[in-house]
Design a protein around this motif. Structure first.
Motif, PDB file in Angstrom:
ATOM      1  N   PHE A 518       0.344  -1.219  -0.101  1.00 37.77           N
ATOM      2  CA  PHE A 518      -0.085   0.056   0.313  1.00 37.77           C
ATOM      3  C   PHE A 518       0.571   1.510   0.145  1.00 37.77           C
ATOM      4  O   PHE A 518       2.073   0.823   0.305  1.00 37.77           O
ATOM      5  N   LEU A 519       0.106   2.111  -0.628  1.00 41.25           N
ATOM      6  CA  LEU A 519       0.856   4.012  -0.305  1.00 41.25           C
ATOM      7  C   LEU A 519       0.153   4.432  -0.003  1.00 41.25           C
ATOM      8  O   LEU A 519      -1.020   4.544  -0.104  1.00 41.25           O
ATOM      9  N   ILE A 520       0.518   5.477   0.839  1.00 41.33           N
ATOM     10  CA  ILE A 520      -0.060   7.209   1.924  1.00 41.33           C
ATOM     11  C   ILE A 520       0.747   7.436   0.811  1.00 41.33           C
ATOM     12  O   ILE A 520       2.057   8.087   0.765  1.00 41.33           O
ATOM     13  N   SER A 521      -0.290   8.918   0.048  1.00 41.06           N
ATOM     14  CA  SER A 521       0.164  10.037  -0.411  1.00 41.06           C
ATOM     15  C   SER A 521      -0.623  10.756   0.135  1.00 41.06           C
ATOM     16  O   SER A 521      -1.238  11.264   0.434  1.00 41.06           O
ATOM     17  N   GLY A 527      -4.725  22.054  -1.368  1.00 40.45           N
ATOM     18  CA  GLY A 527      -5.040  21.557  -0.355  1.00 40.45           C
ATOM     19  C   GLY A 527      -5.378  20.782  -0.003  1.00 40.45           C
ATOM     20  O   GLY A 527      -4.618  19.622  -0.617  1.00 40.45           O
ATOM     21  N   LEU A 528      -4.744  20.116   1.847  1.00 39.82           N
ATOM     22  CA  LEU A 528      -4.331  18.297   1.853  1.00 39.82           C
ATOM     23  C   LEU A 528      -5.877  17.924   1.520  1.00 39.82           C
ATOM     24  O   LEU A 528      -6.229  17.648   1.532  1.00 39.82           O
ATOM     25  N   ARG A 529      -4.400  16.470   0.481  1.00 33.40           N
ATOM     26  CA  ARG A 529      -5.445  15.794   0.314  1.00 33.40           C
ATOM     27  C   ARG A 529      -3.953  14.440   1.166  1.00 33.40           C
ATOM     28  O   ARG A 529      -2.732  13.937   0.824  1.00 33.40           O
ATOM     29  N   ALA A 530      -4.610  13.463   1.104  1.00 31.80           N
ATOM     30  CA  ALA A 530      -3.960  12.188   1.790  1.00 31.80           C
ATOM     31  C   ALA A 530      -5.315  11.156   1.360  1.00 31.80           C
ATOM     32  O   ALA A 530      -6.586  10.872   1.308  1.00 31.80           O
ATOM     33  N   GLU A 531      -4.129   9.824   0.477  1.00 34.56           N
ATOM     34  CA  GLU A 531      -5.246   8.907  -0.527  1.00 34.56           C
ATOM     35  C   GLU A 531      -4.291   7.900  -0.835  1.00 34.56           C
ATOM     36  O   GLU A 531      -2.740   7.573  -0.192  1.00 34.56           O
ATOM     37  N   LEU A 532      -5.100   6.785  -0.055  1.00 29.56           N
ATOM     38  CA  LEU A 532      -4.425   5.142  -0.487  1.00 29.56           C
ATOM     39  C   LEU A 532      -4.473   4.712  -1.644  1.00 29.56           C
ATOM     40  O   LEU A 532      -5.773   4.222  -2.028  1.00 29.56           O
ATOM     41  N   TYR A 533      -3.707   3.658  -1.721  1.00 31.05           N
ATOM     42  CA  TYR A 533      -3.299   3.342  -2.477  1.00 31.05           C
ATOM     43  C   TYR A 533      -3.319   2.102  -2.653  1.00 31.05           C
ATOM     44  O   TYR A 533      -2.477   1.401  -1.086  1.00 31.05           O
TER      45      TYR A 533
END
Length: 605
Positions: A518-521, A527-533
């Motif tokens: 997994f990757l958390i970007s 603006g603040l963006r936190a996404e899970l891949y």
């Protein structure tokens, strides 16, 4: 390795050196960064590295060297060759100088067991349990007193052969002692040894300082089994090692002498013995001008002093007090946990004991030397997560190569387990272990003291500075923990993390567990963006947007329905404009314990 120096005192003073250092950036992903440097750059690096390692004394008295310093860049191959010749000549002059000074009575020669082993552990690794009963030890104990004896004997023989006189003093590697080790050194003719004041405290079972001031018991020599034992004054020794480098030389020398004057006056002028002992080569790269200005002032002030005098350890005439016991330990934490007691260190000892037992009676002298070399302390120092290093894999390979060579030199095939790396690149060295579930408020600040109190914490500053001797990491700490159906992460930085994002930095967490990779970007613009891949056959595909907040710190939560709550292997990368700026750890990953382990009722803090 050209940058494995102290930045402030050895790189920054040279404009060209600083330019090349900044071009390289932080010490990871070096295979790609090497293309940033031309042949001219590498030639300048070679010369500047040599210049940075020459003492200020040589730069003052050698016109060629001082001329290269003034030139600063665009060096020629001939200039590099001439500088190398001077370096070799200077190194070749050291032994004759030592012999001359010793003959003139200006120097006392001591030595250390030959391959720098932890002598008590060669005698019996079970001794580690006496000083620290809470550490697990290797499944098979190592106990070869004959090897310990050989290490001491070789050191004494070597110095006598080199300098023409047999030493009577010995600094056991890392100040590591035990009763059996002291007896062994005495049996081989050693008259005095030295170790740390902490060993004396544990031996006497009594404190030796009151508000930092040393008790009279610390200021005298002792005797055990016919061997004189000196215990270093840790405060004064560590001031030279770690404090005076940041002070004006005159102020530092004044502080040193005022400490001794206070002892002189407090004990009515009676003769006191104050051993000042430190790693002789370690502090000086941290001092401006290599410590030359400090040392010149120190020696001249002591020579002028009416209450302080130098003495060789072998000439100290003060009455010895007999010790009834010697507590087993080293000058680091008064135990042996730096070299034994974690999974990797213990595995290295198990490799060593298997080889030593299997080759018993079958080794050639050359093969035996390889085994003795593998007994050196430094291999065990770098195993485990307590001393991160850029060169950990190389140290691991060299250790195993010594053991493999022992078989080859004995005409035998080596066992295949020696091909298996001991170093796992798996860091489990936490500043604080996780103690239970957490439920922080995700608002980008520490809302309440208790909200992250049960989280695990990893010191991120430890990964910059081991080889390059300075710490400039932008990130300071990683916190982690489970709560309800979430896996929480928090990052502390030297400045506000929000400011880092506004300056164009981003953060990537890479996780690997039984469910996949997994990757958390985390990005800050617009603006603040936190996404899970999640990685699939085509690369990383977006799974979900994550709840996160960033002000002074970064806080985010990952639903465990996506990543599970088994053991996580995790590393993180700070990036800017698509380029990695910092990686934690420098290689490998952090081993995050599974939720079931964290929430055990008998979890020990």
């Amino acid at each position: 390795n050209f940058f494995a120096l102290n930045y402030e005192t050895q790189i920054k003073p040279y404009l060209r050196f600083r330019e090349l250092y900044e071009r390289r950036g932080k010490p990871f992903d070096l295979d790609s960064k090497v293309n940033r440097f031309s042949a001219r750059d590498f030639l300048d690096l070679q010369v500047l590295f040599l210049l940075a390692n020459f003492s200020e004394v040589e730069k003052e008295r050698d016109d060629f060297i001082s001329g290269l310093v003034a030139k600063g860049r665009d060096f020629s191959v001939e200039e590099k060759s001439q500088l190398l010749r001077k370096a070799r000549a200077l190194i070749a002059s050291v032994i004759p100088l030592l012999r001359k000074l010793e003959e003139e009575g200006k120097l006392e020669i001591s030595t250390t067991p030959f391959y720098h082993p932890i002598l008590p552990l060669l005698l019996d690794t079970d001794v580690a349990r006496l000083s620290n009963p809470y550490r697990p030890l290797p499944a098979q104990k190592f106990s070869f007193p004959e090897d310990a004896r050989e290490q001491v004997k070789r050191a004494l023989d070597f110095v006598e052969r080199l300098l023409g006189k047999r030493p009577i003093g010995m600094w056991p590697a890392e100040g590591a002692v035990s009763e059996d080790a002291v007896r062994l050194m005495g049996d081989l003719g050693v008259k005095w040894i030295a170790t740390d004041e902490g060993i004396l405290e544990r031996s006497l079972e009594s404190g030796l300082r009151s508000e930092g001031f040393p008790a009279r018991e610390l200021l005298r020599p002792y005797e055990f089994s016919g061997v004189t034992v000196f215990f270093r004054d840790r405060v004064l020794s560590d001031r030279i090692g770690f404090v005076y480098q940041r002070m004006n030389p005159e102020e530092a020398v004044r502080d040193f002498l005022e400490y001794l004057r206070a002892l002189h006056e407090a004990y009515g002028g009676e003769e006191l013995v104050v051993p000042v002992i430190l790693d002789g080569e370690n502090p000086w790269p941290y001092y401006p001008r290599g410590g030359v200005d400090f040392l010149r002032r120190l020696y001249s002030r002591i020579a002028e002093s009416s209450f302080v005098d130098f003495s060789f350890f072998g000439d100290v005439g003060a009455e010895r007090e007999v010790l009834s016991r010697v507590f087993p330990g080293s000058w680091i934490k008064q135990d042996f946990s730096t070299w034994i007691g974690c999974e990797e260190k213990n595995r290295a000892w198990e490799y060593l004991v298997k080889v030593r037992r299997e080759l018993e009676g079958r080794m050639t002298p050359e093969a035996y030397s390889e085994v003795l070399a593998a007994e050196g302390s430094d291999w065990f120092w770098w195993y485990g997560g307590d001393h991160p290093s850029l060169f950990a894999r190389e140290f691991d390979e060299i250790f195993r190569t010594h053991l493999i060579a022992a078989y080859r030199l004995s005409g035998l095939d080596h066992p295949l387990f020696l091909e298996k790396c001991i170093r796992e690149e798996k860091f489990v060295s936490f500043r604080r272990y996780p103690a239970g579930p957490i439920s922080p408020v995700l608002d980008g600040k520490v809302t309440d003291y208790f909200e992250w109190l049960s989280a695990g914490e990893i010191d991120l500053t430890q990964f910059y500075g081991a080889e390059e001797k300075h710490v400039e990491s932008l990130l300071e700490a990683l916190f982690f923990g489970y709560g309800d159906d979430r896996f929480y992460l928090r990052i502390d930085s030297r400045s506000s993390f929000k400011d880092l994002l506004e300056e164009g930095y981003g953060l990537r967490f890479y996780l690997c567990n039984p469910r996949g990779e997994f990757l958390i970007s985390v990005k800050g613009h617009p603006g603040l963006r936190a996404e899970l891949y999640r990685r699939d056959e085509g690369g990383f595909s977006r799974l979900a947007e994550l709840e996160a907040c960033c002000e002074k710190i970064l806080e985010l939560a990952v639903p465990t329905e996506h990543i599970g709550d088994d053991e996580q292997e995790l590393y993180l990368v700070l990036e800017r404009e698509g380029e990695a700026v910092e990686r934690y750890p420098l290689s490998g990953f952090f081993a995050i314990p599974p939720r079931s382990e964290i929430e055990k009722e008998d979890w020990v803090l």
